[in-house]
Design an enzyme around this catalytic site. Structure first.
Site, PDB file in Angstrom:
ATOM      1  CG  HIS A  89       4.836  -4.218   2.541  1.00  7.23           C
ATOM      2  ND1 HIS A  89       5.997  -3.495   2.396  1.00  7.23           N
ATOM      3  CD2 HIS A  89       3.857  -3.480   1.951  1.00  7.23           C
ATOM      4  CE1 HIS A  89       5.732  -2.372   1.740  1.00  7.23           C
ATOM      5  NE2 HIS A  89       4.446  -2.338   1.458  1.00  7.23           N
ATOM      6  CG  HIS A  98       2.646  -3.121  -2.804  1.00  8.64           C
ATOM      7  ND1 HIS A  98       3.242  -2.110  -3.516  1.00  8.64           N
ATOM      8  CD2 HIS A  98       2.673  -2.710  -1.502  1.00  8.64           C
ATOM      9  CE1 HIS A  98       3.626  -1.150  -2.696  1.00  8.64           C
ATOM     10  NE2 HIS A  98       3.287  -1.489  -1.462  1.00  8.64           N
ATOM     11  CD  GLU A  99      -0.049  -4.111   0.816  1.00  7.41           C
ATOM     12  OE1 GLU A  99       0.727  -4.131   1.797  1.00  7.41           O
ATOM     13  OE2 GLU A  99      -0.341  -3.056   0.217  1.00  7.41           O
TER      14      GLU A  99
END
EC number: 3.4.24.-
Length: 254
Positions: free
Chosen positions: A137, A133-134
C-alpha cells in the site's frame, strides 16, 4: 485507512497538514475505518510505564526490525521505495498500536504511516506478511496519485495487489486456513481478501464492493510491481529481490 503514475508523496518527509482528512465526527471515522485503530489521533495514548520493555509494543518492534532485516518481500519493497524517492524510516513510518480484534495492520495515507496491531500479531511469520501487505500500500501511495478516501477503485486496486503479492494467498497460508482448490484458487483468494479488506474499512454495500473489485481486478492482479512476478513463496521473493538488486548491472553491461 487501507487494510492492508506521478509520485503522490515522499514518505521521507512529513505530509502537508492539509492532506490529512481529519474526520470531523465518529461517523466519518467509522466510514474511513479509523474506528478499528483507536490509537490513531492520540485518543488512547499509553503511559511510558505501559510501553516498557515487556509489553506487546516492544515485541512488536523487535519483530518489525527482524522483518525489515530478513524478509525478502520487505527488503525488496523497502529498496523499491527508496529508489522511487520514498525512503522508509522505521521510527517515522511504522507504529505499533492496539487495534480492533478484526485487523492486523493498516496503512494510514493521511500520515504516510503503517499501523501494526501489536495485540493481534504474535508470530514472526504473521508480522512478515502484515509488513509486506502494508508496504505494498505504501509503495502504491509513493508511485501513484491514489485517492484512498473517496475513490473505491483506487482502494480496491491496492488491496488486490497487496493480497496478490504479499503471500496472503500462498499455498501454505491457504492450507492452514483449510481452503483448498485447484482451478484459479489463487485468484479467488485474492478477490475474496481484497473484498473483505474494503468492507472492513469502508461503509459500502457488499454488492458495490464486489462490482468495484471486478472492474479493476484483471489490470491490478497483473500489476506485479515492484516484484516483476507473483512471489508465491519465500524462494520466489528471494529471486525477485535478487533480480531487483541486480537490475542496474544488466543495463550497465549493455
Amino acid at each position: 485507512m487501507a487494510q492492508s503514475g506521478a509520485k503522490a508523496a515522499d514518505l521521507s518527509r512529513e505530509p502537508p497538514g492539509e492532506q490529512k482528512p481529519s474526520p470531523s465526527s465518529r461517523q466519518n471515522e467509522e466510514d474511513l475505518g479509523y474506528n478499528l485503530y483507536p490509537e490513531r489521533g492520540s485518543r488512547l495514548k499509553k503511559s511510558t510505564v505501559e510501553e516498557s520493555l515487556f509489553t506487546f509494543k516492544h515485541k512488536c518492534q523487535l519483530m518489525l526490525q527482524f522483518a525489515m532485516d530478513t524478509s525478502p518481500y520487505a527488503k525488496l519493497l523497502l529498496g523499491a521505495m527508496k529508489s522511487s524517492g520514498c525512503t522508509v524510516f522505521k521510527d517515522r513510518h511504522f507504529s505499533c498500536e492496539d487495534c480492533d480484534g478484526t485487523v492486523s495492520g493498516g496503512f494510514d495515507a493521511a500520515t504516510s504511516q503503517i499501523v501494526l496491531c501489536q495485540n493481534n500479531i504474535h508470530q514472526q511469520a504473521h508480522m512478515n506478511r502484515v509488513v509486506t501487505h502494508e508496504l505494498i500500500h505504501a509503495f502504491d501511495h509513493c508511485r501513484a496519485q491514489v485517492d484512498w478516501f473517496s475513490n473505491y477503485r483506487h482502494l480496491a486496486c491496492s488491496e488486490i495487489r497487496a493480497a496478490n503479492l504479499s503471500g496472503d494467498c500462498s499455498f501454505i497460508n491457504e492450507f492452514s486456513r483449510f481452503n483448498f482448490g485447484l482451478r484459479k484458487h489463487h485468484q479467488e483468494c485474492v478477490r475474496g481478501r481484497a473484498l473483505r479488506s474494503i468492507l472492513a474499512v469502508r461503509r459500502v454495500s457488499r454488492e458495490e464492493a464486489e462490482r468495484v473489485v471486478d472492474e479493476v481486478f484483471d489490470s491490478c492482479f497483473n500489476d506485479h510491481a515492484p516484484f516483476g512476478r507473483i512471489p508465491h513463496s519465500k524462494k520466489d521473493a528471494k529471486f525477485a529481490h535478487r533480480d531487483f538488486e541486480n537490475r542496474d548491472r544488466y543495463y550497465a553491461n549493455l
